[in-house]
Design a protein around this motif. Structure first.
Motif, mmCIF file in Angstrom:
data_model
loop_
_atom_site.group_PDB
_atom_site.id
_atom_site.type_symbol
_atom_site.label_atom_id
_atom_site.label_comp_id
_atom_site.label_asym_id
_atom_site.label_seq_id
_atom_site.Cartn_x
_atom_site.Cartn_y
_atom_site.Cartn_z
ATOM 1 N N LEU A 200 0.830 -1.206 0.000
ATOM 2 C CA LEU A 200 0.000 0.000 0.000
ATOM 3 C C LEU A 200 0.863 1.255 0.000
ATOM 4 N N PHE A 201 1.947 1.264 0.750
ATOM 5 C CA PHE A 201 2.853 2.412 0.733
ATOM 6 C C PHE A 201 3.441 2.599 -0.664
ATOM 7 N N ASP A 202 3.916 1.515 -1.257
ATOM 8 C CA ASP A 202 4.529 1.587 -2.591
ATOM 9 C C ASP A 202 3.549 2.153 -3.620
ATOM 10 N N GLN A 203 2.322 1.658 -3.599
ATOM 11 C CA GLN A 203 1.315 2.105 -4.568
ATOM 12 C C GLN A 203 1.020 3.595 -4.404
ATOM 13 N N THR A 204 0.855 4.016 -3.166
ATOM 14 C CA THR A 204 0.470 5.406 -2.938
ATOM 15 C C THR A 204 1.648 6.368 -3.086
ATOM 16 N N VAL A 205 2.873 5.902 -2.844
ATOM 17 C CA VAL A 205 4.039 6.735 -3.150
ATOM 18 C C VAL A 205 4.117 6.951 -4.655
ATOM 19 N N HIS A 206 3.883 5.896 -5.423
ATOM 20 C CA HIS A 206 3.903 6.029 -6.887
ATOM 21 C C HIS A 206 2.909 7.096 -7.337
ATOM 22 N N ILE A 207 1.700 7.037 -6.830
ATOM 23 C CA ILE A 207 0.676 8.020 -7.214
ATOM 24 C C ILE A 207 1.075 9.412 -6.735
ATOM 25 N N THR A 208 1.589 9.505 -5.516
ATOM 26 C CA THR A 208 2.013 10.800 -4.977
ATOM 27 C C THR A 208 3.088 11.425 -5.860
ATOM 28 N N LEU A 209 4.061 10.636 -6.272
ATOM 29 C CA LEU A 209 5.119 11.145 -7.151
ATOM 30 C C LEU A 209 4.568 11.521 -8.525
ATOM 31 N N ASP A 210 3.576 10.782 -9.005
ATOM 32 C CA ASP A 210 2.924 11.159 -10.267
ATOM 33 C C ASP A 210 2.167 12.480 -10.128
ATOM 34 N N VAL A 211 1.578 12.721 -8.967
ATOM 35 C CA VAL A 211 0.898 14.005 -8.729
ATOM 36 C C VAL A 211 1.924 15.136 -8.773
ATOM 37 N N ILE A 212 3.073 14.937 -8.143
ATOM 38 C CA ILE A 212 4.126 15.956 -8.194
ATOM 39 C C ILE A 212 4.553 16.203 -9.631
ATOM 40 N N THR A 213 4.765 15.131 -10.394
ATOM 41 C CA THR A 213 5.154 15.267 -11.800
ATOM 42 C C THR A 213 4.102 16.050 -12.577
ATOM 43 N N GLN A 214 2.828 15.733 -12.354
ATOM 44 C CA GLN A 214 1.740 16.424 -13.051
ATOM 45 C C GLN A 214 1.709 17.906 -12.690
ATOM 46 N N LYS A 215 1.879 18.219 -11.421
ATOM 47 C CA LYS A 215 1.895 19.621 -10.994
ATOM 48 C C LYS A 215 3.066 20.370 -11.639
ATOM 49 N N LEU A 216 4.241 19.718 -11.703
ATOM 50 C CA LEU A 216 5.396 20.333 -12.364
ATOM 51 C C LEU A 216 5.126 20.553 -13.844
ATOM 52 N N ALA A 217 4.583 19.543 -14.500
ATOM 53 C CA ALA A 217 4.292 19.650 -15.935
ATOM 54 C C ALA A 217 3.309 20.785 -16.209
ATOM 55 N N GLU A 218 2.281 20.882 -15.394
ATOM 56 C CA GLU A 218 1.307 21.959 -15.584
ATOM 57 C C GLU A 218 1.944 23.320 -15.328
ATOM 58 N N ARG A 219 2.749 23.428 -14.271
ATOM 59 C CA ARG A 219 3.420 24.693 -13.966
ATOM 60 C C ARG A 219 4.338 25.114 -15.111
ATOM 61 N N ASP A 220 5.038 24.125 -15.693
ATOM 62 C CA ASP A 220 6.023 24.396 -16.740
ATOM 63 C C ASP A 220 5.449 24.327 -18.152
ATOM 64 N N SER A 221 4.124 24.143 -18.254
ATOM 65 C CA SER A 221 3.432 24.035 -19.558
ATOM 66 C C SER A 221 3.999 22.910 -20.417
ATOM 67 N N ILE A 222 4.246 21.760 -19.803
ATOM 68 C CA ILE A 222 4.738 20.584 -20.522
ATOM 69 C C ILE A 222 3.545 19.702 -20.849
ATOM 70 N N THR A 223 3.439 19.317 -22.108
ATOM 71 C CA THR A 223 2.363 18.436 -22.550
ATOM 72 C C THR A 223 2.914 17.023 -22.759
ATOM 73 N N SER A 224 2.019 16.087 -22.954
ATOM 74 C CA SER A 224 2.456 14.723 -23.272
ATOM 75 C C SER A 224 3.289 14.720 -24.547
ATOM 76 N N GLU A 225 2.920 15.555 -25.499
ATOM 77 C CA GLU A 225 3.674 15.642 -26.752
ATOM 78 C C GLU A 225 5.106 16.110 -26.493
ATOM 79 N N ASN A 226 5.271 17.136 -25.632
ATOM 80 C CA ASN A 226 6.616 17.603 -25.269
ATOM 81 C C ASN A 226 7.408 16.494 -24.579
ATOM 82 N N ALA A 227 6.767 15.854 -23.610
ATOM 83 C CA ALA A 227 7.436 14.807 -22.828
ATOM 84 C C ALA A 227 7.829 13.623 -23.707
ATOM 85 N N SER A 228 7.014 13.298 -24.676
ATOM 86 C CA SER A 228 7.307 12.133 -25.517
ATOM 87 C C SER A 228 8.583 12.329 -26.342
#
Length: 181
Positions: free
Chosen positions: A146-174
């Protein structure tokens, strides 16, 4: 079988609802593209760290996994992100003490905000999923799943917040995703 799926999803939801968004936002604010980011974790927490480092690279950050042969030396003002469910993993706590003495900014993800690791942090994100030695939010799952699963999601939330702040799209990331597959 459906009952197990429903129960696990419910456990994940319960832990994620306990995440303090202000803790996430404080970490997001400290992560910038002009800082080098070093991530570390042992065992399954290490797998989560590696995945996070890869996602950071995809959105244009200088990220490194501690222990890899191409990881450079850490320097003052670099960012250290350490993951440990118990917050007591000896090797992670020891390395974190060393980087604190170097003058790095320390971010930790633990299930116990009173742990040795969390006490070293400039910013700690408490992820209350059950671990092998800490009950946290109760779980039917083995060890620290349960810790592993929720850490993964938590880190994905951080990544998403960074991407939105920096105007990074899936196309840019790819464009930074491997093209050797």
């Amino acid at each position: 079988m459906k009952k197990i799926i429903t129960t696990i999803l419910s456990e994940i939801k319960n832990v994620m609802e306990l995440i303090d968004e202000e803790e996430l936002d404080n970490v997001v604010e400290s992560l910038t593209k002009n800082k080098r980011i070093f991530v570390v974790g042992a065992g399954r927490s290490g797998f989560q760290a590696k995945g996070f480092a890869m996602r950071l690279m995809h959105i244009g950050y200088n990220s490194y996994v501690v222990g890899e042969t191409i990881t450079p030396s850490i320097q003052k003002d670099d960012i250290w992100i350490a993951i440990s469910g118990s917050g007591e993993t000896e090797s992670i706590v020891s390395q974190t003490k060393k980087v604190k003495n170097i003058g790095c900014q320390i971010v930790t993800l633990t299930s116990d905000d009173n742990s040795s690791l969390a006490k070293l942090a400039d910013e700690n994100i408490t992820v209350s999923g059950a671990t092998k030695i800490n009950t946290g939010v109760e779980s039917i799952q083995l060890l620290s799943s349960l810790f592993d699963q929720t850490v993964h999601i938590t880190l994905d939330v951080i990544t998403q917040k960074l991407a939105e702040r920096d105007s990074i799209t899936s196309e840019n990331a790819s464009k930074k995703h491997t093209n050797l597959e």
